[in-house]
Design an enzyme around this catalytic site. Structure first.
Site, PDB file in Angstrom:
ATOM      1  CE  LYS A  47      12.182  15.722 -27.065  1.00 41.94           C
ATOM      2  NZ  LYS A  47      11.374  16.989 -26.307  1.00 41.94           N
ATOM      3  CD  GLU A  54       5.871  17.359 -42.562  1.00 47.22           C
ATOM      4  OE1 GLU A  54       5.831  18.571 -43.112  1.00 47.22           O
ATOM      5  OE2 GLU A  54       5.519  16.578 -43.145  1.00 47.22           O
ATOM      6  CB  CYS A  80       5.234  25.038 -39.467  1.00 44.45           C
ATOM      7  SG  CYS A  80       3.587  24.327 -39.800  1.00 44.45           S
ATOM      8  CD  GLU A 135       9.573  29.171 -38.646  1.00 45.56           C
ATOM      9  OE1 GLU A 135      10.703  28.400 -38.215  1.00 45.56           O
ATOM     10  OE2 GLU A 135       8.538  28.431 -39.144  1.00 45.56           O
TER      11      GLU A 135
HETATM   12  P1  NAD Z   1      12.583  23.059 -32.074  1.00 48.80           P
HETATM   13  O1  NAD Z   1      13.498  22.397 -33.518  1.00 48.80           O
HETATM   14  O2  NAD Z   1      13.408  23.735 -30.996  1.00 48.80           O
HETATM   15  O3  NAD Z   1      12.019  21.628 -31.062  1.00 48.80           O
HETATM   16  C1  NAD Z   1      11.349  20.541 -31.957  1.00 48.80           C
HETATM   17  C2  NAD Z   1      11.373  19.450 -30.874  1.00 48.80           C
HETATM   18  O4  NAD Z   1      12.924  19.084 -30.963  1.00 48.80           O
HETATM   19  C3  NAD Z   1      11.228  19.483 -29.570  1.00 48.80           C
HETATM   20  O5  NAD Z   1      10.676  18.338 -28.986  1.00 48.80           O
HETATM   21  C4  NAD Z   1      12.770  19.701 -28.880  1.00 48.80           C
HETATM   22  O6  NAD Z   1      12.795  19.239 -27.773  1.00 48.80           O
HETATM   23  C5  NAD Z   1      13.466  18.586 -29.980  1.00 48.80           C
HETATM   24  N1  NAD Z   1      14.708  18.893 -29.897  1.00 48.80           N
HETATM   25  C6  NAD Z   1      15.564  20.126 -29.682  1.00 48.80           C
HETATM   26  N2  NAD Z   1      16.871  19.821 -29.717  1.00 48.80           N
HETATM   27  C7  NAD Z   1      17.081  18.740 -30.278  1.00 48.80           C
HETATM   28  C8  NAD Z   1      18.146  17.624 -30.397  1.00 48.80           C
HETATM   29  N3  NAD Z   1      19.467  18.271 -30.531  1.00 48.80           N
HETATM   30  N4  NAD Z   1      17.908  16.744 -31.003  1.00 48.80           N
HETATM   31  C9  NAD Z   1      16.847  15.859 -31.198  1.00 48.80           C
HETATM   32  N5  NAD Z   1      15.502  16.851 -30.668  1.00 48.80           N
HETATM   33  C10 NAD Z   1      15.623  17.955 -30.308  1.00 48.80           C
HETATM   34  O7  NAD Z   1      11.529  23.665 -32.651  1.00 48.80           O
HETATM   35  P2  NAD Z   1      10.264  24.303 -31.869  1.00 48.80           P
HETATM   36  O8  NAD Z   1      10.675  25.711 -31.327  1.00 48.80           O
HETATM   37  O9  NAD Z   1       9.500  23.384 -30.937  1.00 48.80           O
HETATM   38  O10 NAD Z   1       9.063  24.523 -33.017  1.00 48.80           O
HETATM   39  C11 NAD Z   1       8.986  25.176 -33.747  1.00 48.80           C
HETATM   40  C12 NAD Z   1       9.489  25.119 -35.189  1.00 48.80           C
HETATM   41  O11 NAD Z   1       8.787  23.991 -35.532  1.00 48.80           O
HETATM   42  C13 NAD Z   1       9.343  26.035 -36.188  1.00 48.80           C
HETATM   43  O12 NAD Z   1      10.104  26.063 -37.077  1.00 48.80           O
HETATM   44  C14 NAD Z   1       8.205  25.592 -37.067  1.00 48.80           C
HETATM   45  O13 NAD Z   1       7.993  26.057 -38.318  1.00 48.80           O
HETATM   46  C15 NAD Z   1       8.454  24.098 -36.851  1.00 48.80           C
HETATM   47  N6  NAD Z   1       7.073  23.253 -37.150  1.00 48.80           N
HETATM   48  C16 NAD Z   1       6.888  22.476 -38.328  1.00 48.80           C
HETATM   49  C17 NAD Z   1       5.828  22.162 -38.800  1.00 48.80           C
HETATM   50  C18 NAD Z   1       5.415  21.568 -40.011  1.00 48.80           C
HETATM   51  O14 NAD Z   1       4.641  20.710 -40.340  1.00 48.80           O
HETATM   52  N7  NAD Z   1       6.496  21.676 -41.136  1.00 48.80           N
HETATM   53  C19 NAD Z   1       4.637  22.047 -38.075  1.00 48.80           C
HETATM   54  C20 NAD Z   1       4.933  22.606 -36.616  1.00 48.80           C
HETATM   55  C21 NAD Z   1       6.139  23.230 -36.430  1.00 48.80           C
END
Ligand code: NAD
Length: 491
Positions: A176, A251, A285, A383
């Site tokens: 997804k 992650e 991230c 963050e």
């Molecule tokens: P997010 O947690 O809002 O969303 C990530 C994904 O989770 C999206 O596909 C979203 O649709 C889905 N999601 C949202 N709510 C959900 C739920 N209740 N159940 C299951 N899935 C759900 O994060 P974002 O804003 O898309 O991304 C930014 C974050 O990602 C930042 O915190 C960043 O640090 C992190 N990130 C980490 C890495 C790493 O390798 N550690 C890499 C890239 C991004």
């Protein structure tokens, strides 16, 4: 035209007919309408993945899966330029960065093709046991159906980091993508369909997080959940997995420190600091968003940094020479601006902090630098996920290390010094999964990626990424003709 879901090798309309819009963050215009999956569609995708797993994919040899991975890489490579442009339109990043991402995504498929081949050699290797009457062989078997949820900051690259190792291991996938950037992940589905990847091996369900994401996270027939995203969503994935004792890897976010000692080269430091926080608009991230500078070098370094930040070229990602594109969405733009507003009460704003005057449309933001936030401020601890750097000065190595480690996150850190012994010492003392010395951010498919503390669980990339999707099995055999004799002897 509506972009459909890719389930069981078919393009399908979601059961409840929902959809959402993908917006170009540079123009705020709708690029595409995309299908919004609900629990019913996710269930169909998981069933398809289970069928594909049971009916053959899990039994294929690594070499065969490697051929599929290479075919996917070739297919993506044949559209490399178009994919980079699509990524810019969907995510906003400058074109050279998108080109870099697409090329890394293609390399990721090729790299895991290599590891899939190696897996054949590793299979059934004997393990020597202390009792010669027993023999043991070790098997590496695919984990089953993998549910994979990714964020929006590196849309195709994050999909590659998940799908390539899973397919290499012999798992099947339900991926997804983020609702903010679904388009290049759907192109991966097009590639899978074009090369004839067996139906159900890769399923892509677009949809909202709290609907499609939550359904995937809670699905009882998903064997493994691999998630990249924010800490709060990671916690939800973890608690849904707890009910089924599901294998997970997470992650999550970061607030990474960059320590610069007095003896560092100022120009090199400025280069890496800029890259570490303004690359991808700071939506990284591992962004080194907390800069710790030793007192002696601080005035000169800050002056050079401010000068360089003020000269960054901001604009739509497709415009030649642009270094900083728009943030991904209106929501992200609002969130970062509100943290900046609050930050003005917690620190001195040195530059930026607002939308650039010449760009009234699009989610643009000036590169922003704050000085001396309190160590307990939101600015220093949370963050921000935008082009916002915070600088604090330090006196001693011990103080720098203490401040760098004083965070709930532990994804990455960087250290810069001409004294290699000192940088090695500091690198060893940093509580982070990734440490860069005399640089910030270079990422290699071969090296493990992931964090300590609330930055996550497990590692992606390299051989560690493959292990995420493998179960280890021992097969132990009694080879002697004689009765074992333990129980009978006891009588
Ligand atoms: P997010 O947690 O809002 O969303 C990530 C994904 O989770 C999206 O596909 C979203 O649709 C889905 N999601 C949202 N709510 C959900 C739920 N209740 N159940 C299951 N899935 C759900 O994060 P974002 O804003 O898309 O991304 C930014 C974050 O990602 C930042 O915190 C960043 O640090 C992190 N990130 C980490 C890495 C790493 O390798 N550690 C890499 C890239 C991004």
């Amino acid at each position: 035209m509506l972009k459909q879901l890719y389930i069981d090798g078919q393009w399908v309309t979601p059961a409840q007919g929902g959809q959402f819009s993908c917006i170009d963050p540079a123009t705020e215009e709708t690029l595409q309408h995309v299908a919004a999956a609900t629990a019913q569609d996710v269930d169909l995708a998981v069933q398809a993945a289970r069928k594909a797993f049971n009916q053959g994919w899990s039994q294929t040899r690594g070499a065969e899966r490697a051929d599929w991975l290479e075919a996917l890489a070739d297919k993506l490579a044949s559209k490399q330029d178009a994919l980079a442009i699509l990524e810019v339109c969907d995510n906003g990043k400058p074109l050279p960065e998108a080109q870099w991402d697409i090329s890394d995504a293609i390399d990721c498929f090729r790299y895991y093709a290599g590891l899939a081949r190696e897996l054949d050699q590793r299979q059934d290797q004997p393990l020597e046991l202390p009792d010669p009457r027993f023999s043991c062989r070790i098997r590496h078997e695919p984990v089953g159906v993998a549910g994979q949820i990714i964020p929006w900051n590196y849309p195709l690259l994050m999909a590659a980091w998940k799908v390539a190792p899973a397919l290499a291991a012999g798992a099947t996938c339900v991926l997804k993508p983020s609702e903010l950037t679904s388009l290049t992940a759907l192109e991966l589905a097009v590639a899978a369909s074009d090369v004839g990847l067996p139906a159900g091996v890769l399923n892509i369900v677009t949809g909202l997080g709290n609907e499609a994401g939550a359904a995937l996270g809670a699905h009882p027939d998903v064997d493994k959940m691999a998630f990249t995203g924010s800490v709060p969503t990671g916690a939800k994935i973890m608690s849904a997995a707890a009910a089924e004792i599901k294998n997970i890897s997470l992650e999550l976010g970061g607030k990474s420190a960059f320590i610069v000692f007095d003896d560092a080269d100022v120009e090199a430091a400025v280069e890496w600091i800029m890259f570490g926080i303004f690359w991808n608009q700071g939506q990284v991230c591992s962004a080194t968003s907390r800069l710790l500078v030793q007192e002696g070098i601080a005035p000169r370094l800050t002056e050079r940094l401010l000068d360089a930040a003020r000269r960054i070229r901001i604009g739509p990602g497709l415009e030649p020479g642009v270094q900083l594109g728009p943030l991904v969405s209106a929501g992200q733009h609002r969130k970062v601006l509100s943290m900046i507003e609050q930050g003005k009460q917690q620190a001195t704003l040195l530059t930026g902090g607002k939308r650039p005057g010449h760009l009234p449309e699009g989610y643009f933001l000036e590169p922003t630098i704050f000085a001396e936030p309190a160590t307990d401020s939101r600015l220093w601890r949370e963050e921000i996920f935008g082009p916002v750097l915070c600088i604090r000065r330090f006196k001693t190595e011990a103080e720098a290390l203490q401040q760098a480690n004083d965070s709930r996150f532990g994804l990455a850190a960087a250290v810069m010094s001409a004294d290699l012994e000192r940088s090695a010492r500091v690198a060893n003392g940093l509580r982070a999964g990734i440490v860069w010395v005399n640089c910030s951010q270079p990422t290699f498919t071969q090296a493990p990626w992931g964090g300590m503390k609330q930055s996550g669980i497990g590692r992606e990339l390299g051989r560690w990424g493959l292990e995420n999707y493998l179960e280890v099995k021992q097969v132990t055999e009694y080879r002697s003709q004689d009765a074992w004799g333990w129980y009978l002897k006891q009588e």
